[in-house]
Each structure stands twice: as C-alpha cells, then as structure tokens.
Write an enzyme that holds these catalytic residues in place. Structure first.
Site, PDB file in Angstrom:
ATOM      1  CE1 TYR A  66      -4.351   0.137  -0.342  1.00  0.00           C
ATOM      2  CE2 TYR A  66      -4.267  -1.756   1.125  1.00  0.00           C
ATOM      3  CZ  TYR A  66      -4.959  -0.966   0.234  1.00  0.00           C
ATOM      4  OH  TYR A  66      -6.237  -1.271  -0.105  1.00  0.00           O
ATOM      5  CD  GLU A  68      -4.967   4.931   0.434  1.00  0.00           C
ATOM      6  OE1 GLU A  68      -5.262   5.784   1.270  1.00  0.00           O
ATOM      7  OE2 GLU A  68      -5.603   3.877   0.261  1.00  0.00           O
ATOM      8  CG  ASP A 243      -8.486  11.377 -23.185  1.00  0.00           C
ATOM      9  OD1 ASP A 243      -7.454  10.708 -23.393  1.00  0.00           O
ATOM     10  OD2 ASP A 243      -9.562  10.866 -22.822  1.00  0.00           O
ATOM     11  CB  THR A 272      -4.445   4.744 -21.676  1.00  0.00           C
ATOM     12  OG1 THR A 272      -4.321   4.919 -23.089  1.00  0.00           O
ATOM     13  CG2 THR A 272      -5.888   4.932 -21.258  1.00  0.00           C
ATOM     14  CE  LYS A 275      -7.206   3.449 -25.342  1.00  0.00           C
ATOM     15  NZ  LYS A 275      -7.322   4.076 -24.031  1.00  0.00           N
ATOM     16  NE  ARG A 281      -6.266  -2.911 -19.657  1.00  0.00           N
ATOM     17  CZ  ARG A 281      -6.549  -2.825 -20.959  1.00  0.00           C
ATOM     18  NH1 ARG A 281      -5.890  -3.535 -21.848  1.00  0.00           N
ATOM     19  NH2 ARG A 281      -7.507  -2.043 -21.380  1.00  0.00           N
TER      20      ARG A 281
HETATM   21  N1  DSN Z   1     -11.519   1.493 -24.652  1.00  0.00           N
HETATM   22  C1  DSN Z   1     -10.865   2.599 -25.267  1.00  0.00           C
HETATM   23  C2  DSN Z   1     -10.945   2.525 -26.748  1.00  0.00           C
HETATM   24  O1  DSN Z   1     -11.187   1.453 -27.256  1.00  0.00           O
HETATM   25  O2  DSN Z   1     -10.770   3.532 -27.419  1.00  0.00           O
HETATM   26  C3  DSN Z   1     -11.379   3.856 -24.771  1.00  0.00           C
HETATM   27  O3  DSN Z   1     -11.740   3.769 -23.440  1.00  0.00           O
END
Ligand code: DSN
Length: 480
Positions: A66, A68, A243, A272, A275, A281
């Site tokens: 933990y 925090e 974003d 994120t 991607k 993730r």
């Molecule tokens: N799940 C993502 C996407 O496929 O673009 C967005 O949250």
C-alpha cells in the site's frame, strides 16, 4: 532466440506451472490467450502488445504494498522502494513529453480524466470562506460555505467532442459521470468533410462558455491542431484539457510535433499507457506546475491506492518510449495506417474523413457493404480479424449496432507489419465483408445483428491471416 527471450521463456514456463498447481483453469486460459492473440489480426485501435520487460515487471511483489499519498509523503510506512518506482516513472514521463509535472498513479484513462476534472475544479472554482475567513482546509468550512461550494462544483460546464464524431464517453457523454457532474455540450465535426471545424467550435464555445474544453478522441482518424484549441480556450476563458490516450505513442515518438503536440498547449493532458504508447494498462496525467498540488491529491480523491507494480511497468515502458527504435515504431504506425486506408479505399470502402493521418481508420460499413458495424465486427472475428464496431457521425444505427468499424495499426505494427501486410489485411477484410449479408430478422426485414458469410470464406481468410501472421511471430521463442 536472444538471451532475453530465452530467460523470459523459462520465467513464464515456471510461473505458469506454479499457477497451474493452484488453479489450472487460469494457467490454461493464460496459455490460450497467447495462442489466440498470436493467431488473429489484432486491429483494435486501442490495443497493442507490451514488451516482455514490461509484462514481467507487472508480476511482482510491488503488488502487495500500500502506498497512498505521493513520493516522500505517504500514509503508510515502508514505501521507500515505491518512492523510487514512482519517481523514476514520473521522471521518464516528464522528460519524454516535455511536461512540467507528471502523475503516474491513475489506474486507467477514465481514472486519469477523473483526477484531471477534480484537479481543475479544485484549482479554478472559487471556494467561499477560505480566503476571507482564513480557513485553510475545506474540511473546516462552515456548513453554509460547504453547501455553497458543492453548488459551485455542480454548476460548472464542460465541452468535449461528441461520441459519434469520435470523442470518448468521459468527455461529457451523459451515461458517464462526466456528463452528470458537469453541464455539458458536445462539439461535432463538419457534416461534409468529417473534420473538426475550428470556427464552428469557437462559435459554440463563445456561446456555451465552458470551464473546461476537452480536446482528444477515441475514433477520430485525423490530427488535431492544439494551438487552435488553445486559442479557443483562451478566447472563452476555458481550461484546455487534452485526452491523448489514443495518440500518446505518436506524441512520444515525435510523429506529432509543433501544433500537433498537445503538451505545450494544454493546461492538463491525460493518457492511458497501453495503447499506442505500448506500455502496461494504466493512465497518467501531465500538467502545468500550477495544477500539481491538486493533481497530486488524485488518490484518495478519486483513486484507490496506487498500483506500484503497474507504476514500475509504466517506468519501463516510458524508458522504452525514449529510444530511437520507438520513434521509428511510431512513424511506422502512422505510415501503416495510410497503407491500410489506401488498401481499403482502392477496393471501394468508404472511410470517414476520406482517410487518416494518425493510427485510426474508420470505415463506413453501412455505406460500403450494407451491413451494420455489429455484423461486420462479428463476421470479421469469425475470420480471424479482430476489430471493433464504432459509430460514424450522425450514425443511423445508433451506438449499439453502429454503422462503422474502427481499425488501428499499433498492435500489428509492433509485430513488424509494414505497408504490404496492411494492404493484404485490407484485402482480407474486403473479402470477408463483400461475402457477408444481413440475415432476416425474426419479425421480417433485415436483422442488425445476424449475418451470413458465404461458404468457405471465414475458414479461408482465417488460414490466410494465420499464414501472414506466421511471418511476424508474437513473442518469438516463448513456447509455453
Ligand atoms: N476502450 C478505449 C478505446 O477502445 O478507445 C477507450 O476507453
């Protein structure tokens, strides 16, 4: 096989036999997932394949700690190694993106956006009683001032791209909390070109006067001019939040530079890490220094305790993204998207905006094949091609069945696909969809979900996809 792959092969084999001794079904599903990912054309624009070092970093005892709080300021003892992990990840994020401040705790992109929204509210919304009465902490506000503050938080306005134009559900879409916690308004795209119309956006922003202007997308196949977005935000006194979850890899890899790089222009940038950035993730927030104190309160404001093993894996992935090899990868992702788009267009497929200049291709399936996105998605999966259905602007089939499919190049580019392989991929997609028809609905008319693929096509395309993929093995040398 390299020494590293041989070591990873041994590590995974041993790890899976340990897991098998406790729950064999999980070990079997883990092996099967690798087989499935190896054997299909992964074209989901938001997915990728993380490197073995990133994958291995996720599976450690940092998961048991933990932590925090923030570096050097934790609510738990014994966080000295977590401090190292979080500091290294944040340092890589700042240096990679040229950001003033980085917060690497968010568990996902949605979490990162929530952290950003609360940080902006906390930074911008005037707090009654604090200054004039000398109150230092919101917890010490009077009931009356606290009530006023809650109303002020609830009165704020957010403007983001609409879902069917390619925005994300966290950009003010009503079924998401962002559409409930803010008064929201969406901007769309030009009905003819499918592109963002910055003049129309400015006119809308002038009229609506949002506190937060959100730029960024999940399914818009074009680049955004963030200098123009900044001008619009300044003109109406809004905070600019970007974003970049989808295109962070193209920013990191210096494909998007100048006015296409959001970091110098935005007050707060979220992303994120899994991607196009090809990490584990997770999410992260980059911000101008003035927002740092509020962003740092992400946990426990909206986040559970930091996942230290994931922050460690983010650090490894961000270190990878700082290499020339990653820059080449990012350029290939964009070049391959053009090859995929051209491969589809020359075979008669209509694309939203007429092409791409990022990593996404959005095909209008209803216009091209008379199918819904759902039918196309299912027929392609049956044939070893994994995509996802997606709305097109003003979609007549709604957000569930949709009229489009979204395709992305980050994952197969990681496997080594180039322009020829993406052209072949386009050929296989068209072979499936031009041999698929809508089935009859039980109540008459055409079904939006059921479909029929002509005999033999799915098996033949699956075999051809496997042959193509066989030349670009995923995690070569891993024989589990
Ligand atoms: N799940 C993502 C996407 O496929 O673009 C967005 O949250």
């Amino acid at each position: 096989m390299s020494d590293m792959t041989a070591a990873a092969d041994r590590a995974y084999r041993e790890a899976l036999s340990v897991i098998e001794s406790v729950e064999p079904r999980i070990a079997a599903a883990t092996r099967q997932e690798l087989t499935d990912q190896r054997g299909s054309l992964k074209l989901i624009a938001s997915e990728n394949y993380a490197s073995l070092p990133v994958l291995l970093t996720m599976g450690t005892w940092f998961s048991d700690k933990y932590a925090e709080g923030t570096v050097g300021h934790r609510f738990y003892a014994g966080c000295q190694n977590v401090d190292t992990v979080e500091s290294v990840a944040a340092e890589h994020a700042r240096e990679l993106f040229g950001a003033e401040y980085a917060y690497v705790q968010p568990h996902s992109g949605i979490d990162a956006n929530l952290v950003a929204y609360w940080a902006i509210l906390a930074h911008k919304v005037e707090r009654p009683g604090l200054a004039e009465k000398g109150v230092k902490n919101v917890n010490d506000l009077s009931e009356e001032d606290w009530e006023t503050l809650r109303h002020r938080f609830g009165e704020q306005r957010l403007m983001g791209m609409s879902l069917d134009a390619g925005g994300h559900l966290t950009h003010g879409f009503r079924p998401n909390i962002s559409g409930k916690m803010f008064h929201q308004r969406s901007y769309g795209t030009d009905p003819t070109s499918g592109l963002i119309d910055y003049d129309a956006l400015l006119a809308q922003a002038r009229e609506f006067k949002p506190l937060i202007l959100v730029a960024g997308y999940s399914a818009y196949p074009r680049r955004v001019n963030f200098a123009k977005m900044r001008e619009i935000a300044d003109e109406v006194g809004a905070v600019l939040m970007v974003d970049m979850a989808h295109f962070a890899g193209l920013v990191a890899g210096k494909v998007f530079t100048g006015e296409e790089d959001p970091v110098p222009y935005a007050d707060v940038v979220t992303t994120t890490t899994h991607k196009s950035l090809r990490g584990p993730r997770g999410g992260l927030v980059l911000a101008k220094e003035e927002y740092a104190p509020e962003v740092d309160r992400g946990c426990p404001m909206v986040l559970g305790g930091p996942l230290s093993h994931m922050m460690a894996a983010k650090a490894v992935a961000l270190a990878e993204a700082r290499t020339p090899a990653f820059q080449q990868y990012a350029q290939n992702v964009a070049d391959n998207a053009k090859a995929l788009a051209e491969g589809l267009q020359k075979r008669g497929v209509k694309l939203v905006t007429g092409g791409t200049d990022n990593h996404i291709v959005l095909a209008d399936i209803a216009a091209s094949f008379g199918l819904t996105g759902r039918q196309a998605e299912s027929a392609l999966v049956d044939s070893g091609v994994v995509t996802n259905r997606n709305s097109v602007p003003a979609d007549p089939n709604g957000a569930w069945y949709t009229s489009g499919i979204r395709l992305g190049t980050p994952a197969l580019t990681s496997r080594g696909f180039g322009a020829d392989e993406f052209d072949r991929t386009a050929e296989l997609i068209v072979e499936v969809l031009s041999n698929t028809t809508a089935a009859d609905a039980p109540k008459g008319g055409a079904s939006k979900a059921k479909y029929v693929i002509a005999d033999g096509i799915a098996d033949r395309v699956q075999a051809e996809a496997e042959e193509l993929l066989g030349k670009f093995p995923l995690y070569p040398g891993l024989e589990l």
